[in-house]
Scaffold this motif. Structure first.
Motif, PDB file in Angstrom:
ATOM      1  N   VAL A  88       0.839  -1.190   0.000  1.00 57.02           N
ATOM      2  CA  VAL A  88       0.000   0.000   0.000  1.00 57.02           C
ATOM      3  C   VAL A  88       0.876   1.244   0.000  1.00 57.02           C
ATOM      4  O   VAL A  88       2.051   1.211   0.392  1.00 57.02           O
ATOM      5  CB  VAL A  88      -0.944   0.041   1.228  1.00 57.02           C
ATOM      6  CG1 VAL A  88      -1.755  -1.241   1.333  1.00 57.02           C
ATOM      7  CG2 VAL A  88      -0.163   0.278   2.516  1.00 57.02           C
ATOM      8  N   HIS A  89       0.291   2.345  -0.455  1.00 64.30           N
ATOM      9  CA  HIS A  89       0.931   3.647  -0.290  1.00 64.30           C
ATOM     10  C   HIS A  89       0.242   4.338   0.879  1.00 64.30           C
ATOM     11  O   HIS A  89      -0.983   4.449   0.923  1.00 64.30           O
ATOM     12  CB  HIS A  89       0.797   4.505  -1.546  1.00 64.30           C
ATOM     13  CG  HIS A  89       1.484   5.831  -1.432  1.00 64.30           C
ATOM     14  ND1 HIS A  89       0.851   6.967  -0.938  1.00 64.30           N
ATOM     15  CD2 HIS A  89       2.763   6.208  -1.701  1.00 64.30           C
ATOM     16  CE1 HIS A  89       1.696   7.970  -0.934  1.00 64.30           C
ATOM     17  NE2 HIS A  89       2.866   7.541  -1.382  1.00 64.30           N
ATOM     18  N   ASP A  90       1.047   4.786   1.848  1.00 66.72           N
ATOM     19  CA  ASP A  90       0.539   5.402   3.065  1.00 66.72           C
ATOM     20  C   ASP A  90       0.706   6.917   2.952  1.00 66.72           C
ATOM     21  O   ASP A  90       1.816   7.426   2.896  1.00 66.72           O
ATOM     22  CB  ASP A  90       1.307   4.862   4.273  1.00 66.72           C
ATOM     23  CG  ASP A  90       0.728   5.318   5.603  1.00 66.72           C
ATOM     24  OD1 ASP A  90      -0.190   6.162   5.590  1.00 66.72           O
ATOM     25  OD2 ASP A  90       1.198   4.820   6.648  1.00 66.72           O
ATOM     26  N   SER A  91      -0.415   7.643   2.931  1.00 67.52           N
ATOM     27  CA  SER A  91      -0.371   9.099   2.772  1.00 67.52           C
ATOM     28  C   SER A  91      -0.282   9.844   4.094  1.00 67.52           C
ATOM     29  O   SER A  91      -0.268  11.080   4.111  1.00 67.52           O
ATOM     30  CB  SER A  91      -1.614   9.572   2.009  1.00 67.52           C
ATOM     31  OG  SER A  91      -2.801   9.255   2.719  1.00 67.52           O
ATOM     32  N   HIS A  92      -0.212   9.114   5.216  1.00 65.79           N
ATOM     33  CA  HIS A  92      -0.120   9.783   6.512  1.00 65.79           C
ATOM     34  C   HIS A  92       1.206  10.542   6.605  1.00 65.79           C
ATOM     35  O   HIS A  92       2.248  10.042   6.158  1.00 65.79           O
ATOM     36  CB  HIS A  92      -0.210   8.755   7.641  1.00 65.79           C
ATOM     37  CG  HIS A  92      -0.443   9.347   8.979  1.00 65.79           C
ATOM     38  ND1 HIS A  92       0.567   9.911   9.738  1.00 65.79           N
ATOM     39  CD2 HIS A  92      -1.585   9.490   9.707  1.00 65.79           C
ATOM     40  CE1 HIS A  92       0.076  10.360  10.865  1.00 65.79           C
ATOM     41  NE2 HIS A  92      -1.236  10.113  10.883  1.00 65.79           N
ATOM     42  N   PRO A  93       1.205  11.765   7.171  1.00 69.80           N
ATOM     43  CA  PRO A  93       2.448  12.544   7.268  1.00 69.80           C
ATOM     44  C   PRO A  93       3.583  11.801   7.961  1.00 69.80           C
ATOM     45  O   PRO A  93       4.760  11.978   7.605  1.00 69.80           O
ATOM     46  CB  PRO A  93       2.025  13.779   8.065  1.00 69.80           C
ATOM     47  CG  PRO A  93       0.570  13.934   7.775  1.00 69.80           C
ATOM     48  CD  PRO A  93       0.037  12.534   7.640  1.00 69.80           C
ATOM     49  N   ASP A  94       3.271  10.974   8.951  1.00 73.45           N
ATOM     50  CA  ASP A  94       4.317  10.235   9.655  1.00 73.45           C
ATOM     51  C   ASP A  94       5.010   9.203   8.771  1.00 73.45           C
ATOM     52  O   ASP A  94       6.072   8.693   9.128  1.00 73.45           O
ATOM     53  CB  ASP A  94       3.734   9.524  10.876  1.00 73.45           C
ATOM     54  CG  ASP A  94       3.343  10.492  11.988  1.00 73.45           C
ATOM     55  OD1 ASP A  94       3.870  11.626  11.991  1.00 73.45           O
ATOM     56  OD2 ASP A  94       2.506  10.117  12.828  1.00 73.45           O
TER      57      ASP A  94
END
Length: 268
Positions: A165-171
């Protein structure tokens, strides 16, 4: 991951209804052609008779194209006045992703919990927490890029599901590609889920194909190391009761095939 049992007739609840269009009729006939191999895991039918939400394990997936996702979801919508129906359908590599799809279709979250044939249980708290993240997908942070189900169909090995998956969360900005690795023990009683962090899809591909190092742990908020990271680092995918029974032979990762079968696994 589902237990083997006698096949059940899927309860689409379309008796007395006609497909809304010829395209619906063709599509429904196509995706239910082998539904005698579906095992019901969860279902929910609204009181007004207009919607049904269904989650199945597809026992026939092992004979499909290698890597095929083994979970199937349906949302059947009925026009009770016109006596017609339409449907939407999706395959998912893991139960939490199937549940997320059903929830987005309007199914109450509690109704997506497998109760009819629950199968193996999470081996630890970390597995449950990671599954909760995939099920709820808070803020739409995860976008599925690719997945591969490695099921040898033998009690000599467990199964493995890799979901990129691609995680768009800033962290996650430093390593936004996350590989969720689900491994079911060969006795099919329990399974683990671990999360690895990568800077690119190609890096995740290289790790999945070679396995020369432990799964790179996902960092905690603001780069701190939390329980997920510690547990992921402590557990090498080359060891453990729910890991691989035989270490895979190193292979060269193809440039555009992030989830091709590894050597010695995946051939059906």
């Amino acid at each position: 991951m589902a237990n083997t049992c006698e096949p059940q007739v899927p309860d689409y609840r379309i008796d007395g209804f006609e497909p809304a269009t010829e395209a619906v009729e063709r599509g429904f006939s196509s995706v239910t052609l082998a539904d005698d191999m579906f095992e019901s895991l969860a279902e929910h039918h609204t009181d007004d008779g207009r919607d049904s939400y269904l989650l199945f394990y597809d026992r026939a997936a092992i004979w499909d194209v290698p890597g095929t996702a083994e979970y199937v979801t349906f949302h059947v919508t009925r026009d009770v006045e016109q006596r017609t129906y339409t449907f939407e359908y999706e395959r998912a590599p893991a139960v939490p992703l199937a549940q997320n799809w059903l929830i987005r279709q309007g199914c109450p979250p509690a109704a997506t919990t497998p109760t009819l044939n629950p199968g193996p249980h999470p081996a630890d708290e970390l597995t449950s927490r990671l599954e909760d993240l995939l099920r709820t997908n808070p803020g739409g942070r995860y976008e599925v890029i690719d997945h591969y189900t490695d099921n040898p169909g033998s009690y000599d090995f467990g199964t493995e599901v890799r979901t990129l998956v691609h995680d768009s969360h800033p962290d996650a900005a430093h390593a936004p590609y996350r590989l969720f690795l689900e491994e079911t023990a060969k006795d099919f009683r329990s399974y683990t889920v671990r999360e690895g962090a990568f800077t690119s899809a190609e890096a995740a591909n290289a790790w999945a194909m070679n396995r020369s190092s432990p799964l790179p742990p996902a960092p905690g908020p603001e780069g701190t190391e939390g329980h997920r990271a510690q547990a992921a680092r402590a557990r090498s995918p080359l060891a453990g009761t729910a890991g691989l029974a035989v270490p895979p032979a190193p292979v060269t990762a193809p440039a555009m095939a992030p989830f091709a079968p590894r050597s010695g696994r995946g051939a059906r």
